[in-house]
Design a protein around this motif. Structure first.
Motif, PDB file in Angstrom:
ATOM      1  N   LEU A   1      -3.652   0.378   2.409  1.00 49.20           N
ATOM      2  CA  LEU A   1      -3.614  -1.011   1.959  1.00 49.20           C
ATOM      3  C   LEU A   1      -4.582  -1.729   2.905  1.00 49.20           C
ATOM      4  CD1 LEU A   1      -2.084  -2.937   0.377  1.00 49.20           C
ATOM      5  CD2 LEU A   1      -0.451  -2.855   1.929  1.00 49.20           C
ATOM      6  N   ALA A   2      -4.468  -1.667   4.032  1.00 50.33           N
ATOM      7  CA  ALA A   2      -5.254  -2.191   5.023  1.00 50.33           C
ATOM      8  C   ALA A   2      -6.686  -2.317   4.962  1.00 50.33           C
ATOM      9  CB  ALA A   2      -4.771  -1.856   6.517  1.00 50.33           C
ATOM     10  N   MET A   3      -7.226  -1.166   4.516  1.00 50.34           N
ATOM     11  CA  MET A   3      -8.636  -1.118   4.300  1.00 50.34           C
ATOM     12  C   MET A   3      -8.958  -1.443   2.823  1.00 50.34           C
ATOM     13  SD  MET A   3      -9.560   2.948   3.791  1.00 50.34           S
ATOM     14  CE  MET A   3      -9.336   3.455   5.419  1.00 50.34           C
ATOM     15  N   GLY A   4      -8.205  -2.048   2.239  1.00 49.81           N
ATOM     16  CA  GLY A   4      -8.586  -2.409   0.655  1.00 49.81           C
ATOM     17  C   GLY A   4      -8.579  -1.240  -0.300  1.00 49.81           C
ATOM     18  N   LEU A   5      -8.072   0.004   0.129  1.00 51.66           N
ATOM     19  CA  LEU A   5      -8.113   1.142  -0.932  1.00 51.66           C
ATOM     20  C   LEU A   5      -6.980   0.944  -1.903  1.00 51.66           C
ATOM     21  CD1 LEU A   5      -9.636   3.685  -2.166  1.00 51.66           C
ATOM     22  CD2 LEU A   5      -8.347   4.802  -0.191  1.00 51.66           C
ATOM     23  N   LEU A   6      -6.211   0.268  -1.342  1.00 51.49           N
ATOM     24  CA  LEU A   6      -4.694   0.068  -2.406  1.00 51.49           C
ATOM     25  C   LEU A   6      -4.430  -1.305  -2.164  1.00 51.49           C
ATOM     26  CD1 LEU A   6      -2.073   2.609  -1.152  1.00 51.49           C
ATOM     27  CD2 LEU A   6      -3.301   2.764  -3.176  1.00 51.49           C
ATOM     28  N   ASP A   7      -3.906  -1.882  -3.498  1.00 48.95           N
ATOM     29  CA  ASP A   7      -3.595  -3.358  -3.424  1.00 48.95           C
ATOM     30  C   ASP A   7      -2.280  -3.702  -3.231  1.00 48.95           C
ATOM     31  OD1 ASP A   7      -6.208  -4.540  -4.504  1.00 48.95           O
ATOM     32  OD2 ASP A   7      -5.780  -2.762  -6.168  1.00 48.95           O
ATOM     33  N   ALA A   8      -1.290  -2.591  -3.293  1.00 44.82           N
ATOM     34  CA  ALA A   8       0.064  -2.935  -3.120  1.00 44.82           C
ATOM     35  C   ALA A   8       0.673  -1.343  -2.789  1.00 44.82           C
ATOM     36  CB  ALA A   8       0.907  -3.430  -4.241  1.00 44.82           C
ATOM     37  N   VAL A   9       1.633  -1.689  -2.096  1.00 45.55           N
ATOM     38  CA  VAL A   9       2.709  -0.381  -1.595  1.00 45.55           C
ATOM     39  C   VAL A   9       4.064  -0.623  -2.097  1.00 45.55           C
ATOM     40  CG1 VAL A   9       3.470   1.281   0.362  1.00 45.55           C
ATOM     41  CG2 VAL A   9       1.045   0.232   0.180  1.00 45.55           C
ATOM     42  N   ALA A  10       4.559   0.002  -2.805  1.00 47.30           N
ATOM     43  CA  ALA A  10       5.803  -0.304  -3.158  1.00 47.30           C
ATOM     44  C   ALA A  10       6.860   1.124  -3.199  1.00 47.30           C
ATOM     45  CB  ALA A  10       5.748  -0.784  -4.729  1.00 47.30           C
TER      46      ALA A  10
ATOM     47  N   ARG B   1      -4.578  -0.825  -7.602  1.00 49.83           N
ATOM     48  CA  ARG B   1      -4.004   0.547  -7.303  1.00 49.83           C
ATOM     49  C   ARG B   1      -2.557   0.128  -6.550  1.00 49.83           C
ATOM     50  NH1 ARG B   1      -9.111   0.543  -7.937  1.00 49.83           N
ATOM     51  NH2 ARG B   1      -9.012  -1.304  -6.756  1.00 49.83           N
ATOM     52  N   VAL B   2      -1.506   0.682  -6.706  1.00 47.66           N
ATOM     53  CA  VAL B   2      -0.294   0.592  -6.210  1.00 47.66           C
ATOM     54  C   VAL B   2       0.344   2.053  -5.840  1.00 47.66           C
ATOM     55  CG1 VAL B   2       0.918   0.264  -8.085  1.00 47.66           C
ATOM     56  CG2 VAL B   2       1.970  -0.503  -6.099  1.00 47.66           C
ATOM     57  N   ALA B   3       0.845   2.336  -4.449  1.00 51.85           N
ATOM     58  CA  ALA B   3       1.455   3.529  -4.282  1.00 51.85           C
ATOM     59  C   ALA B   3       2.708   3.315  -3.755  1.00 51.85           C
ATOM     60  CB  ALA B   3       0.279   4.254  -3.450  1.00 51.85           C
ATOM     61  N   VAL B   4       3.406   4.636  -3.788  1.00 52.17           N
ATOM     62  CA  VAL B   4       4.581   4.701  -2.860  1.00 52.17           C
ATOM     63  C   VAL B   4       4.086   4.876  -1.261  1.00 52.17           C
ATOM     64  CG1 VAL B   4       5.998   5.767  -4.410  1.00 52.17           C
ATOM     65  CG2 VAL B   4       4.501   7.247  -3.083  1.00 52.17           C
ATOM     66  N   PRO B   5       5.020   4.417  -0.412  1.00 49.01           N
ATOM     67  CA  PRO B   5       4.873   4.383   1.057  1.00 49.01           C
ATOM     68  C   PRO B   5       4.448   5.861   1.554  1.00 49.01           C
ATOM     69  CG  PRO B   5       6.700   3.240   0.614  1.00 49.01           C
ATOM     70  CD  PRO B   5       6.391   3.921  -0.599  1.00 49.01           C
ATOM     71  N   GLU B   6       4.798   6.972   0.848  1.00 46.61           N
ATOM     72  CA  GLU B   6       4.554   8.128   1.592  1.00 46.61           C
ATOM     73  C   GLU B   6       3.211   8.798   1.123  1.00 46.61           C
ATOM     74  OE1 GLU B   6       7.141   7.363   0.343  1.00 46.61           O
ATOM     75  OE2 GLU B   6       7.866   8.655  -1.353  1.00 46.61           O
ATOM     76  N   ALA B   7       2.573   8.025   0.201  1.00 45.46           N
ATOM     77  CA  ALA B   7       1.261   8.655  -0.586  1.00 45.46           C
ATOM     78  C   ALA B   7       0.131   8.842   0.526  1.00 45.46           C
ATOM     79  CB  ALA B   7       0.933   7.527  -1.683  1.00 45.46           C
ATOM     80  N   ARG B   8      -0.588   9.654   0.401  1.00 46.01           N
ATOM     81  CA  ARG B   8      -1.831   9.914   1.193  1.00 46.01           C
ATOM     82  C   ARG B   8      -3.020  10.291   0.405  1.00 46.01           C
ATOM     83  NH1 ARG B   8      -1.203  11.697   6.585  1.00 46.01           N
ATOM     84  NH2 ARG B   8      -2.966  13.458   6.282  1.00 46.01           N
ATOM     85  N   MET B   9      -4.122   9.757   0.760  1.00 44.36           N
ATOM     86  CA  MET B   9      -5.307   9.657  -0.165  1.00 44.36           C
ATOM     87  C   MET B   9      -6.567  10.349   0.705  1.00 44.36           C
ATOM     88  SD  MET B   9      -4.972   5.894  -1.696  1.00 44.36           S
ATOM     89  CE  MET B   9      -5.961   6.165  -3.058  1.00 44.36           C
TER      90      MET B   9
END
Length: 197
Positions: A159-168, A107-115
């Motif tokens: 990202l810190a909690m492991g829900l994402l693998d990268a932010v880009a 999972r990779v997300a843009v910096p402004e993404a919220r989940m």
């Protein structure tokens, strides 16, 4: 929904940006079928516009979509994909749409993404496989934070909690970079490693 295949990658785009890519039953069925039909080495799920998906379309949710087995069928199709599956989150992801994201390998997300996954507030149970997949990624306490505490987490926290693998900033480029080794490997090598994991 838009499906494009090129160079070993199947790219599926949720394409209802005027409605924040909110999903209808027809969209979920088409998404499930597209994933099941994909024989490519890499599967990329993304959205059009600035939101990955707001989850269920509100009218459809009121009509029963919120508890439809289609959500689980989509997630099962994604989880069963033999190659590398990547959620390229072009924006926020909410509710049941998070299930297909959890089912992806990366999972990779843009910096402004919220989940967020507001099942507690809305009075629904999450889809059956979602809590287990969420727990495997973030641990039991953070799974409860998201599912029971109603937490909305930004990309950095995810990202810190492991829900994402990268932010880009460019999730398409990030997905392409993550796909490179799989695409360059001999036939069957990626699925073999995935089975071992």
């Amino acid at each position: 929904m838009v499906v494009a295949r090129s160079g070993g990658i199947a790219r599926i785009v949720l394409d209802r940006p005027g409605k924040a890519n909110a999903l209808t039953a027809e969209m979920l069925a088409a998404l499930r079928d597209a994933v099941l039909a994909a024989q490519d080495r890499v599967l990329v799920l993304t959205g059009a516009g600035t939101v990955f998906s707001a989850g269920a379309d509100l009218e459809a949710a009121r009509a029963g979509l919120a508890t439809s087995p289609l959500w689980e069928e989509v997630s099962a199709a994604v989880a069963g994909f033999a190659g590398l599956s990547i959620a390229a989150l072009n924006g926020s992801c909410a509710g049941g749409a998070l299930g297909m994201v959890l089912a992806c390998d990366l999972r990779v997300a843009v910096p402004e993404a919220r989940m967020f996954y507001p099942v507690m507030r809305l009075g629904y149970l999450p889809q059956p496989s979602d809590p287990g997949r969420l727990r495997a990624l973030v641990g039991p306490s953070r799974a409860k934070l998201l599912l029971m505490g109603g937490a909305k987490v930004g990309a950095a926290e995810a990202l810190a909690m492991g829900l994402l693998d990268a932010v880009a900033e460019d999730v398409d480029a990030a997905a392409a970079a993550l796909s490179a080794d799989v695409l360059a490997a001999p036939d069957g090598h990626g699925p073999a490693i995935k089975r071992m994991i």
